[in-house]
Design an enzyme around this catalytic site. Sequence first.
Site, PDB file in Angstrom:
ATOM      1  N   HIS A 199       5.604   1.424   5.325  1.00 19.37           N
ATOM      2  CA  HIS A 199       4.564   0.728   6.095  1.00 19.37           C
ATOM      3  C   HIS A 199       4.345   1.370   7.470  1.00 19.37           C
ATOM      4  O   HIS A 199       4.312   0.684   8.503  1.00 19.37           O
ATOM      5  CB  HIS A 199       4.892  -0.769   6.207  1.00 19.37           C
ATOM      6  CG  HIS A 199       3.683  -1.647   6.067  1.00 19.37           C
ATOM      7  ND1 HIS A 199       3.088  -2.252   7.131  1.00 19.37           N
ATOM      8  CD2 HIS A 199       2.955  -2.004   4.985  1.00 19.37           C
ATOM      9  CE1 HIS A 199       2.044  -2.951   6.708  1.00 19.37           C
ATOM     10  NE2 HIS A 199       1.936  -2.813   5.414  1.00 19.37           N
ATOM     11  N   GLU A 222      -3.623   3.144   1.864  1.00 19.19           N
ATOM     12  CA  GLU A 222      -4.203   1.796   1.719  1.00 19.19           C
ATOM     13  C   GLU A 222      -5.072   1.433   2.918  1.00 19.19           C
ATOM     14  O   GLU A 222      -5.930   0.564   2.806  1.00 19.19           O
ATOM     15  CB  GLU A 222      -3.119   0.738   1.485  1.00 19.19           C
ATOM     16  CG  GLU A 222      -2.250   0.480   2.696  1.00 19.19           C
ATOM     17  CD  GLU A 222      -1.141  -0.520   2.439  1.00 19.19           C
ATOM     18  OE1 GLU A 222      -0.669  -0.612   1.304  1.00 19.19           O
ATOM     19  OE2 GLU A 222      -0.751  -1.203   3.397  1.00 19.19           O
ATOM     20  N   GLU A 262      -0.908  -1.198  -8.265  1.00 18.32           N
ATOM     21  CA  GLU A 262      -0.134  -2.277  -7.636  1.00 18.32           C
ATOM     22  C   GLU A 262      -0.626  -3.620  -8.177  1.00 18.32           C
ATOM     23  O   GLU A 262      -1.828  -3.847  -8.307  1.00 18.32           O
ATOM     24  CB  GLU A 262      -0.318  -2.240  -6.120  1.00 18.32           C
ATOM     25  CG  GLU A 262       0.481  -3.309  -5.393  1.00 18.32           C
ATOM     26  CD  GLU A 262       0.374  -3.207  -3.867  1.00 18.32           C
ATOM     27  OE1 GLU A 262      -0.546  -2.523  -3.375  1.00 18.32           O
ATOM     28  OE2 GLU A 262       1.223  -3.801  -3.187  1.00 18.32           O
ATOM     29  N   GLU A 271       5.984   5.112   0.049  1.00 16.11           N
ATOM     30  CA  GLU A 271       4.608   4.856   0.510  1.00 16.11           C
ATOM     31  C   GLU A 271       4.525   4.829   2.028  1.00 16.11           C
ATOM     32  O   GLU A 271       5.422   4.295   2.698  1.00 16.11           O
ATOM     33  CB  GLU A 271       4.157   3.509  -0.060  1.00 16.11           C
ATOM     34  CG  GLU A 271       2.757   3.135   0.360  1.00 16.11           C
ATOM     35  CD  GLU A 271       2.409   1.700  -0.005  1.00 16.11           C
ATOM     36  OE1 GLU A 271       3.076   1.100  -0.864  1.00 16.11           O
ATOM     37  OE2 GLU A 271       1.457   1.178   0.597  1.00 16.11           O
ATOM     38  N   ARG A 311      -3.879   5.958  -2.413  1.00 18.84           N
ATOM     39  CA  ARG A 311      -3.770   4.493  -2.458  1.00 18.84           C
ATOM     40  C   ARG A 311      -5.054   3.797  -2.041  1.00 18.84           C
ATOM     41  O   ARG A 311      -5.156   2.573  -2.124  1.00 18.84           O
ATOM     42  CB  ARG A 311      -2.665   4.042  -1.483  1.00 18.84           C
ATOM     43  CG  ARG A 311      -1.289   4.490  -1.827  1.00 18.84           C
ATOM     44  CD  ARG A 311      -0.553   3.438  -2.610  1.00 18.84           C
ATOM     45  NE  ARG A 311      -0.349   2.204  -1.896  1.00 18.84           N
ATOM     46  CZ  ARG A 311      -0.387   1.011  -2.465  1.00 18.84           C
ATOM     47  NH1 ARG A 311      -0.648   0.893  -3.739  1.00 18.84           N
ATOM     48  NH2 ARG A 311      -0.176  -0.089  -1.747  1.00 18.84           N
ATOM     49  N   TYR A 316       8.763  -6.278   7.176  1.00 16.64           N
ATOM     50  CA  TYR A 316       7.568  -6.133   6.347  1.00 16.64           C
ATOM     51  C   TYR A 316       7.942  -6.291   4.858  1.00 16.64           C
ATOM     52  O   TYR A 316       8.936  -5.721   4.402  1.00 16.64           O
ATOM     53  CB  TYR A 316       6.903  -4.754   6.558  1.00 16.64           C
ATOM     54  CG  TYR A 316       5.984  -4.484   5.416  1.00 16.64           C
ATOM     55  CD1 TYR A 316       4.778  -5.167   5.328  1.00 16.64           C
ATOM     56  CD2 TYR A 316       6.374  -3.673   4.351  1.00 16.64           C
ATOM     57  CE1 TYR A 316       3.973  -5.028   4.228  1.00 16.64           C
ATOM     58  CE2 TYR A 316       5.567  -3.522   3.247  1.00 16.64           C
ATOM     59  CZ  TYR A 316       4.371  -4.205   3.193  1.00 16.64           C
ATOM     60  OH  TYR A 316       3.586  -4.091   2.085  1.00 16.64           O
ATOM     61  N   ASP A 330       7.891   0.892   0.337  1.00 21.35           N
ATOM     62  CA  ASP A 330       6.811   1.030   1.327  1.00 21.35           C
ATOM     63  C   ASP A 330       7.416   1.051   2.732  1.00 21.35           C
ATOM     64  O   ASP A 330       7.996   0.052   3.176  1.00 21.35           O
ATOM     65  CB  ASP A 330       5.858  -0.171   1.173  1.00 21.35           C
ATOM     66  CG  ASP A 330       4.569  -0.021   1.976  1.00 21.35           C
ATOM     67  OD1 ASP A 330       4.487   0.907   2.803  1.00 21.35           O
ATOM     68  OD2 ASP A 330       3.656  -0.843   1.766  1.00 21.35           O
ATOM     69  N   TRP A 363       2.686  -1.891  12.819  1.00 21.46           N
ATOM     70  CA  TRP A 363       3.153  -2.948  11.914  1.00 21.46           C
ATOM     71  C   TRP A 363       3.107  -2.471  10.482  1.00 21.46           C
ATOM     72  O   TRP A 363       2.231  -1.812  10.059  1.00 21.46           O
ATOM     73  CB  TRP A 363       2.310  -4.220  12.055  1.00 21.46           C
ATOM     74  CG  TRP A 363       2.789  -5.240  11.059  1.00 21.46           C
ATOM     75  CD1 TRP A 363       3.939  -6.004  11.127  1.00 21.46           C
ATOM     76  CD2 TRP A 363       2.187  -5.552   9.800  1.00 21.46           C
ATOM     77  NE1 TRP A 363       4.085  -6.764  10.014  1.00 21.46           N
ATOM     78  CE2 TRP A 363       3.026  -6.504   9.169  1.00 21.46           C
ATOM     79  CE3 TRP A 363       1.047  -5.115   9.136  1.00 21.46           C
ATOM     80  CZ2 TRP A 363       2.757  -7.031   7.909  1.00 21.46           C
ATOM     81  CZ3 TRP A 363       0.760  -5.634   7.896  1.00 21.46           C
ATOM     82  CH2 TRP A 363       1.607  -6.599   7.279  1.00 21.46           C
ATOM     83  N   ARG A 412       8.561  -2.362  -6.834  1.00 21.85           N
ATOM     84  CA  ARG A 412       8.650  -2.014  -5.417  1.00 21.85           C
ATOM     85  C   ARG A 412       9.736  -2.875  -4.782  1.00 21.85           C
ATOM     86  O   ARG A 412       9.745  -4.094  -4.949  1.00 21.85           O
ATOM     87  CB  ARG A 412       7.305  -2.284  -4.750  1.00 21.85           C
ATOM     88  CG  ARG A 412       7.240  -1.871  -3.308  1.00 21.85           C
ATOM     89  CD  ARG A 412       5.930  -2.317  -2.672  1.00 21.85           C
ATOM     90  NE  ARG A 412       6.128  -3.526  -1.903  1.00 21.85           N
ATOM     91  CZ  ARG A 412       5.427  -3.846  -0.814  1.00 21.85           C
ATOM     92  NH1 ARG A 412       4.474  -3.048  -0.378  1.00 21.85           N
ATOM     93  NH2 ARG A 412       5.658  -4.958  -0.169  1.00 21.85           N
TER      94      ARG A 412
END
Length: 402
Positions: A212, A262, A339, A236, A283, A159, A210, A402, A147
Amino acid sequence: MKITDAKVIVCCPGRNFVTLKVFTDAGIYGLGDATLNGREKAVVAYLEEHCIPALIGRDARNTEDLWHYFYRGAYWKRGPVTMAALSAIDLALWDIKAKALNTPLYNLLGGKSRDRVLVYAHANGKDPGETLEAVGKKRDEGFLAIRVQSGIPGMSAIYGVAQGDQPYEPAQRGLPKEERWDTAKYLSFVPKLFRSVRDTYGDDVHLLHDVHHRCTPIEAARLAKELEPYHLFWLEDAVTGELQEGLRLVRQHSTTPLAIGEVFNTAYDYTTLITEQLIDFVRMPLSHGGGITHLSKVAALAALYHVQTGFHGATDLSPVSLAASLHFDLAINNFGIQEYMPHAPSVSEVFTTGYRYESGFLHLDDAPGIGVDLDEERAKRYPYVPAALPVNRKGDGTLFYW
Ligand code: KDG
Ligand code: MG
């Protein structure tokens, strides 16, 4: 086999972990991970005040009924705090069940579908040069999937990028720190970053990224489309997941594989995404998504729609969670990737584990149950430290994801 007692152990060997320990009259105990990054004490209170008193005296073998007792029976269903608590109960009960049968957990989930678990590592740097170097290091350590997250010129905190020479850890002591975000800079930077990663390291490595949750659907569609030439393993959280339909727009515009979940905590977060084939990887981790009992159902639904798993495995999920994920990863047919962020060395003073990394894969030993133990005396040396995830604002001060 009756549940005689249960307790919650909170410790901070480098970062906070919440562990549920459930005891039975057979002398067997089980562990579950109840860590919810930055909201640890909320889960502790839910477990101690509402769940543990209702667990005592019940038959530990009845994992299905007990799952529904704490899900349907709670009336106030779903949500990260209650589901983290329920997940920990479920994991602890499956740990007990497998220990009672003297067999590794994966044998109760269908046995082994593979011998080892493909993992992805994190590579990050404060600028593209450092990031490229970090990718090279992970390649040298044998990782087959990496990643890639990078600092962006003109933006102060990004991030996924470590501060100084510490491993990346998003939770910081005290109240949430504020970061600043600039979508335009991000969108023009990321495709160039991946072009240079491919130019430097070629096609023979899986690359992941990601977002995010920081793009709108149309921005995410642009990004996914512009990343197509670099053949990502996945992109992601391209959009925030509250609106499942957001992924439809991304899907219509791009063949970049998509992963999400996630922060999800039930199958109901996934219904449109899976049945309309809007994503490629789920995830949602065992320790937030209802444990083995519920993830078995999500993974089975996903399998029908060609969707694979790629469980969250950041360091804010404890070794109990990672080990349980590895059992699940070994067992199911539609496993995709896991992960893997190694925990700090102080974590292994408290938790003993039976997994090891070798040449791009995690391997699991044959210990009964989940195969993780916790040393309560050592845990006391690392008391809880209040910490929180950051919040994010746009340049003009508008509060953002975030
Ligand atoms: O607690 C938040 C982290 O787990 C999260 O930010 C990590 O996005 C993450 C990832 O993909 O590992
Ligand atoms: Mg993520």
